[in-house]
Design a protein around this motif. Structure first.
Motif, PDB file in Angstrom:
ATOM      1  N   GLN A  48       0.904  -1.031  -0.100  1.00 43.95           N
ATOM      2  CA  GLN A  48       0.091  -0.051   0.120  1.00 43.95           C
ATOM      3  C   GLN A  48       0.912   1.182  -0.032  1.00 43.95           C
ATOM      4  N   TYR A  49       1.908   1.358   0.766  1.00 46.31           N
ATOM      5  CA  TYR A  49       2.971   2.605   0.789  1.00 46.31           C
ATOM      6  C   TYR A  49       3.497   2.753  -0.541  1.00 46.31           C
ATOM      7  N   SER A  50       3.973   1.390  -1.242  1.00 44.50           N
ATOM      8  CA  SER A  50       4.381   1.697  -2.736  1.00 44.50           C
ATOM      9  C   SER A  50       3.353   2.245  -3.667  1.00 44.50           C
ATOM     10  N   VAL A  51       2.083   1.955  -3.500  1.00 38.11           N
ATOM     11  CA  VAL A  51       1.295   2.476  -4.490  1.00 38.11           C
ATOM     12  C   VAL A  51       0.987   3.903  -4.222  1.00 38.11           C
ATOM     13  N   LEU A  52       0.678   4.254  -2.620  1.00 39.50           N
ATOM     14  CA  LEU A  52       0.759   5.582  -2.423  1.00 39.50           C
ATOM     15  C   LEU A  52       1.851   6.575  -2.653  1.00 39.50           C
ATOM     16  N   SER A  53       3.091   5.978  -2.773  1.00 38.27           N
ATOM     17  CA  SER A  53       4.278   6.665  -3.330  1.00 38.27           C
ATOM     18  C   SER A  53       4.230   6.994  -4.794  1.00 38.27           C
ATOM     19  N   LEU A  54       3.734   5.802  -5.474  1.00 36.86           N
ATOM     20  CA  LEU A  54       3.427   6.210  -6.755  1.00 36.86           C
ATOM     21  C   LEU A  54       2.453   7.263  -7.125  1.00 36.86           C
ATOM     22  N   ASP A 112      -3.416  13.360   2.308  1.00 35.16           N
ATOM     23  CA  ASP A 112      -2.994  13.828   3.682  1.00 35.16           C
ATOM     24  C   ASP A 112      -1.940  12.931   4.513  1.00 35.16           C
ATOM     25  N   LEU A 113      -2.015  11.504   3.995  1.00 31.92           N
ATOM     26  CA  LEU A 113      -0.980  10.525   4.548  1.00 31.92           C
ATOM     27  C   LEU A 113       0.512  10.898   4.020  1.00 31.92           C
ATOM     28  N   GLN A 114       0.602  11.538   2.889  1.00 32.45           N
ATOM     29  CA  GLN A 114       2.000  12.051   2.664  1.00 32.45           C
ATOM     30  C   GLN A 114       2.639  12.845   3.519  1.00 32.45           C
ATOM     31  N   LYS A 115       1.805  13.703   4.282  1.00 34.93           N
ATOM     32  CA  LYS A 115       2.611  14.578   5.117  1.00 34.93           C
ATOM     33  C   LYS A 115       2.830  13.910   6.535  1.00 34.93           C
ATOM     34  N   ALA A 116       2.288  12.966   6.836  1.00 31.37           N
ATOM     35  CA  ALA A 116       2.202  12.292   7.957  1.00 31.37           C
ATOM     36  C   ALA A 116       3.117  10.904   8.076  1.00 31.37           C
ATOM     37  N   THR A 117       3.587  10.501   6.813  1.00 31.46           N
ATOM     38  CA  THR A 117       4.288   9.287   6.347  1.00 31.46           C
ATOM     39  C   THR A 117       5.773   9.472   5.971  1.00 31.46           C
ATOM     40  N   PRO A 118       6.681   9.189   6.482  1.00 30.91           N
ATOM     41  CA  PRO A 118       8.253   9.184   6.180  1.00 30.91           C
ATOM     42  C   PRO A 118       8.203   9.011   4.747  1.00 30.91           C
ATOM     43  N   ASN A 119       8.923   9.600   4.050  1.00 28.59           N
ATOM     44  CA  ASN A 119       9.177   9.295   2.615  1.00 28.59           C
ATOM     45  C   ASN A 119      10.395   8.325   2.496  1.00 28.59           C
ATOM     46  N   LEU A 120      10.876   7.642   1.481  1.00 29.59           N
ATOM     47  CA  LEU A 120      11.629   6.391   1.165  1.00 29.59           C
ATOM     48  C   LEU A 120      12.952   6.915   1.805  1.00 29.59           C
ATOM     49  N   ASP A 121      13.508   8.298   1.592  1.00 31.54           N
ATOM     50  CA  ASP A 121      14.827   8.586   1.864  1.00 31.54           C
ATOM     51  C   ASP A 121      14.902   8.715   3.305  1.00 31.54           C
ATOM     52  N   GLU A 122      13.587   9.022   3.956  1.00 30.47           N
ATOM     53  CA  GLU A 122      13.671   9.047   5.590  1.00 30.47           C
ATOM     54  C   GLU A 122      13.541   7.628   6.022  1.00 30.47           C
ATOM     55  N   ILE A 123      12.832   6.860   5.421  1.00 34.16           N
ATOM     56  CA  ILE A 123      13.081   5.328   5.828  1.00 34.16           C
ATOM     57  C   ILE A 123      14.113   4.666   5.949  1.00 34.16           C
ATOM     58  N   PHE A 124      14.841   4.606   4.666  1.00 33.35           N
ATOM     59  CA  PHE A 124      16.073   3.867   4.389  1.00 33.35           C
ATOM     60  C   PHE A 124      17.229   4.667   4.657  1.00 33.35           C
ATOM     61  N   GLY A 125      17.220   5.947   4.861  1.00 35.68           N
ATOM     62  CA  GLY A 125      18.638   6.954   4.793  1.00 35.68           C
ATOM     63  C   GLY A 125      19.422   6.581   5.737  1.00 35.68           C
ATOM     64  N   SER A 126      19.263   5.981   6.882  1.00 33.09           N
ATOM     65  CA  SER A 126      20.174   5.476   8.036  1.00 33.09           C
ATOM     66  C   SER A 126      20.764   4.259   7.764  1.00 33.09           C
ATOM     67  N   CYS A 127      20.051   3.296   6.926  1.00 30.13           N
ATOM     68  CA  CYS A 127      20.626   2.197   6.662  1.00 30.13           C
ATOM     69  C   CYS A 127      21.833   2.042   5.988  1.00 30.13           C
ATOM     70  N   CYS A 128      22.329   2.772   5.208  1.00 27.08           N
ATOM     71  CA  CYS A 128      23.452   2.822   4.352  1.00 27.08           C
ATOM     72  C   CYS A 128      24.346   3.912   4.709  1.00 27.08           C
ATOM     73  N   GLU A 129      24.443   4.299   5.945  1.00 31.07           N
ATOM     74  CA  GLU A 129      25.622   5.164   6.305  1.00 31.07           C
ATOM     75  C   GLU A 129      26.800   4.791   6.241  1.00 31.07           C
ATOM     76  N   GLY A 130      27.097   3.422   6.305  1.00 26.10           N
ATOM     77  CA  GLY A 130      28.596   3.063   6.056  1.00 26.10           C
ATOM     78  C   GLY A 130      28.834   2.740   4.673  1.00 26.10           C
ATOM     79  N   ILE A 131      28.193   3.262   3.636  1.00 22.89           N
ATOM     80  CA  ILE A 131      28.427   3.199   2.052  1.00 22.89           C
ATOM     81  C   ILE A 131      28.442   4.474   1.602  1.00 22.89           C
ATOM     82  N   GLN A 132      29.723   4.624   0.908  1.00 19.12           N
ATOM     83  CA  GLN A 132      30.270   5.950   0.165  1.00 19.12           C
ATOM     84  C   GLN A 132      29.030   6.147  -0.902  1.00 19.12           C
ATOM     85  N   PRO A 133      28.973   7.377  -1.332  1.00 17.24           N
ATOM     86  CA  PRO A 133      28.085   7.764  -2.507  1.00 17.24           C
ATOM     87  C   PRO A 133      28.313   6.929  -3.845  1.00 17.24           C
TER      88      PRO A 133
END
Length: 152
Positions: A48-54, A112-133
């Motif tokens: 559902q989140y994927s559909v909403l994101s699209l 309205d859920l877009q404002k209340a739900t983190p985007n993918l960058d916020e969800i996954f941003g911290s999981c790749c901290e050890g990997i360089q750009p």
């Protein structure tokens, strides 16, 4: 990453296709767990989140476009949309360009859920901290190449 630890079996040669498949599967499971944990407050499933994101990106998409983007069958996307419509997140509207098809549009609640739900960058941003750009770019290129070589 917090939570359950998932060690890979050491039975495959480093760089072998079986090892790569195992790694991709394990990483995908971990990423789904991170996503589930983050979006559970909004009472959404990852699909559902994927559909909403699209739809947040571009509202009014056809069912087949959503199914393709979500890598699922038309019948699966129909079930997801059915549930989302019952929950007041989306509506079906006639397609002005093709009378035989419908478009999926966001409801006010879905917008309205877009404002209340983190985007993918916020969800996954911290999981790749050890990997360089540059490593992330290389990984992205290799995963795209792997995806393009796999036929279903």
């Amino acid at each position: 990453m917090h939570g359950q630890r998932c060690d890979l079996p050491n039975q495959h040669t480093v760089g072998s296709v079986p090892e790569i498949v195992q790694l991709v599967d394990t990483v995908a499971k971990k990423l789904r767990q991170v996503q589930r944990r983050t979006i559970s407050a909004a009472d959404l499933t990852p699909a559902q989140y994927s559909v909403l994101s699209l739809l947040w990106e571009r509202d009014g998409r056809q069912f087949n476009e959503l199914a393709s983007a979500c890598c699922c069958s038309p019948s699966t996307i129909t079930g997801i949309i059915d549930t989302m419509e019952r929950n007041g997140l989306v509506t079906r509207v006639p397609n002005p360009d093709d009378r035989r098809s419908l478009l999926v549009r966001l409801s006010e609640r879905g917008r309205d859920l877009q404002k209340a739900t983190p985007n993918l960058d916020e969800i996954f941003g911290s999981c790749c901290e050890g990997i360089q750009p540059d490593e992330l770019r290389q990984l992205s290129e290799l995963l795209r190449k792997l995806n393009d070589t796999l036929s279903l």
